[in-house]
Each structure stands twice: as C-alpha cells, then as structure tokens.
Design an enzyme around this catalytic site. Structure first.
Site, PDB file in Angstrom:
ATOM      1  N   PRO A 112       0.801  -1.225   0.000  1.00  0.00           N
ATOM      2  CA  PRO A 112       0.000   0.000   0.000  1.00  0.00           C
ATOM      3  C   PRO A 112       0.839   1.283   0.000  1.00  0.00           C
ATOM      4  O   PRO A 112       1.795   1.415   0.759  1.00  0.00           O
ATOM      5  CB  PRO A 112      -0.823  -0.124   1.277  1.00  0.00           C
ATOM      6  CG  PRO A 112      -0.983  -1.598   1.449  1.00  0.00           C
ATOM      7  CD  PRO A 112       0.344  -2.179   1.014  1.00  0.00           C
ATOM      8  N   CYS A 113       0.435   2.209  -0.857  1.00  0.00           N
ATOM      9  CA  CYS A 113       1.219   3.425  -1.090  1.00  0.00           C
ATOM     10  C   CYS A 113       0.667   4.659  -0.394  1.00  0.00           C
ATOM     11  O   CYS A 113       1.342   5.687  -0.344  1.00  0.00           O
ATOM     12  CB  CYS A 113       1.308   3.705  -2.586  1.00  0.00           C
ATOM     13  SG  CYS A 113      -0.288   4.127  -3.322  1.00  0.00           S
ATOM     14  N   GLN A 114      -0.531   4.585   0.156  1.00  0.00           N
ATOM     15  CA  GLN A 114      -1.172   5.779   0.706  1.00  0.00           C
ATOM     16  C   GLN A 114      -0.297   6.481   1.748  1.00  0.00           C
ATOM     17  O   GLN A 114      -0.314   7.705   1.857  1.00  0.00           O
ATOM     18  CB  GLN A 114      -2.525   5.433   1.334  1.00  0.00           C
ATOM     19  CG  GLN A 114      -3.545   4.902   0.367  1.00  0.00           C
ATOM     20  CD  GLN A 114      -3.512   3.384   0.263  1.00  0.00           C
ATOM     21  OE1 GLN A 114      -2.491   2.749   0.498  1.00  0.00           O
ATOM     22  NE2 GLN A 114      -4.633   2.799  -0.109  1.00  0.00           N
ATOM     23  N   PHE A 116       2.858   6.837   1.764  1.00  0.00           N
ATOM     24  CA  PHE A 116       4.068   7.434   1.193  1.00  0.00           C
ATOM     25  C   PHE A 116       3.775   8.402   0.052  1.00  0.00           C
ATOM     26  O   PHE A 116       4.638   9.163  -0.361  1.00  0.00           O
ATOM     27  CB  PHE A 116       4.991   6.338   0.668  1.00  0.00           C
ATOM     28  CG  PHE A 116       5.162   5.198   1.631  1.00  0.00           C
ATOM     29  CD1 PHE A 116       5.804   5.373   2.839  1.00  0.00           C
ATOM     30  CD2 PHE A 116       4.645   3.947   1.336  1.00  0.00           C
ATOM     31  CE1 PHE A 116       5.952   4.325   3.735  1.00  0.00           C
ATOM     32  CE2 PHE A 116       4.789   2.889   2.220  1.00  0.00           C
ATOM     33  CZ  PHE A 116       5.441   3.079   3.423  1.00  0.00           C
TER      34      PHE A 116
END
Length: 189
Positions: A112-114, A116
């Site tokens: 999951p990128c949220q 960063f």
C-alpha cells in the site's frame, strides 16, 4: 528483454555464471528455450492483478496464490485472471501463515502506497498501511524466495528525508537480497 527490476537473494547471484543478470535469467525463462524453468510466484497486495497480467503476458510464470484485502478488487482479480482451484487466497497479509504457503520462486507485491504518496497524508510507518511492507519481509524471511519484485510510488524514495526507503533497503539487505530499483514512467509501457 523484459523490462523488470528484480530483487534477488545473494545465493541466486552466486549460482549464476559471472555477468548474468536477473533480467536476462527471466527473459531466458520467459522465452521458452532449452533449459526453460517455470517460475512460481505469490502475488501480495494483488489489487486487480497488475503483476499477474504482466507475468502472464511474459510467459513462463505460474501463480501459486494471491493476497488482497479489498473484496471488490479481489472479485475483479478473479474475473480478469484465470485463477486455478489449487491457488491459495489470503484476504489479510497479516494473517498469512508461511507454513500454509506453497513454495515459490518470486514474491511480487505492490504494498500500500497511501502512507508514502504525495497525494496522501505521508504518515509513513506511523500509518498502519505503511507497515505492510514488513509483511513482505516476514514472508520472504520464512519462505526464502529467490526473487522479490516490488512496486510503490515515487514518494517512497523521499519520504521522511529518505529514511523510510533506507529502512526498506536495510530490511531487504538483512534478509540477504541484492536490491536494484528505479523510477519508471508507466506511460512508457
């Protein structure tokens, strides 16, 4: 050649002849030439199956299972891809028992990128989603796949003045992986 950036364990590099790069090894395997080897992979944080689509298109890969917590993304994954009965499914990466996983050569995942992303709050490891990279590390430590193929947003590189990315690189190095990375523009593919 296949435009992949791979993370290989030091043991794999030692087994390869001098000068052989992972991308060449995968291209050779995908080409189906003499010495062909089917690469078995586990698809973490699978979403609707971006990694699976690319690996299927490349050829020479077999999915042993996937993990996706979003039930709608998983339904799309199953509708798009030919998911076999013997493939394992895990809805929550934190609850995967490595002993229950079949052996595999490649662990791929877009954690999951949220936490960063420049579009998010950028809370990093203070955001529970930001810690899910360590589930990849946990499974890599237990299963020891030869390769990891991971993706995330460019914001990961500079998050917390680079300390977050350094922590990820350090965790992978501690597990014995040689890391190569680059920022790619998806418009080029």
């Amino acid at each position: 050649e296949i435009p992949l950036r791979l993370v290989g364990s030091e043991n794999v590099y030692k087994r390869q002849s001098s000068g052989c790069r992972c991308s060449r090894l995968f291209a050779f395997a995908a080409g189906g030439r003499r010495g062909y080897y089917l690469i078995r992979y586990f698809d973490m944080f699978a979403g609707i199956g971006g990694f699976r689509a690319g690996l299927t298109r490349a050829g020479g890969f077999q999915c042993v299972g996937h993990c996706e917590i979003d039930k709608y993304a998983d339904a799309s994954y199953r509708a798009i891809h030919d998911v076999q009965k013997e493939e394992r499914y895990y809805p929550d990466a934190r609850k995967i028992d490595p002993a229950d996983l079949p052996d595999f050569d490649l662990l791929c995942g877009g954690f999951p990128c949220q936490a960063f992303s420049n579009a998010g709050l950028r809370r990093g490891f203070a955001d529970a989603r930001g810690t899910l990279f360590f589930e990849i590390a946990r499974l890599a430590q237990a299963k020891r796949p030869a390769y990891l193929l991971l993706e995330n947003v460019p914001g990961l590189l500079h998050h917390d003045k680079g300390r977050t990315f350094a922590a990820i690189l350090s965790a992978l190095a501690d597990l014995g992986y040689h890391v190569e990375w680059s920022v790619l523009n998806s418009a080029a593919f």
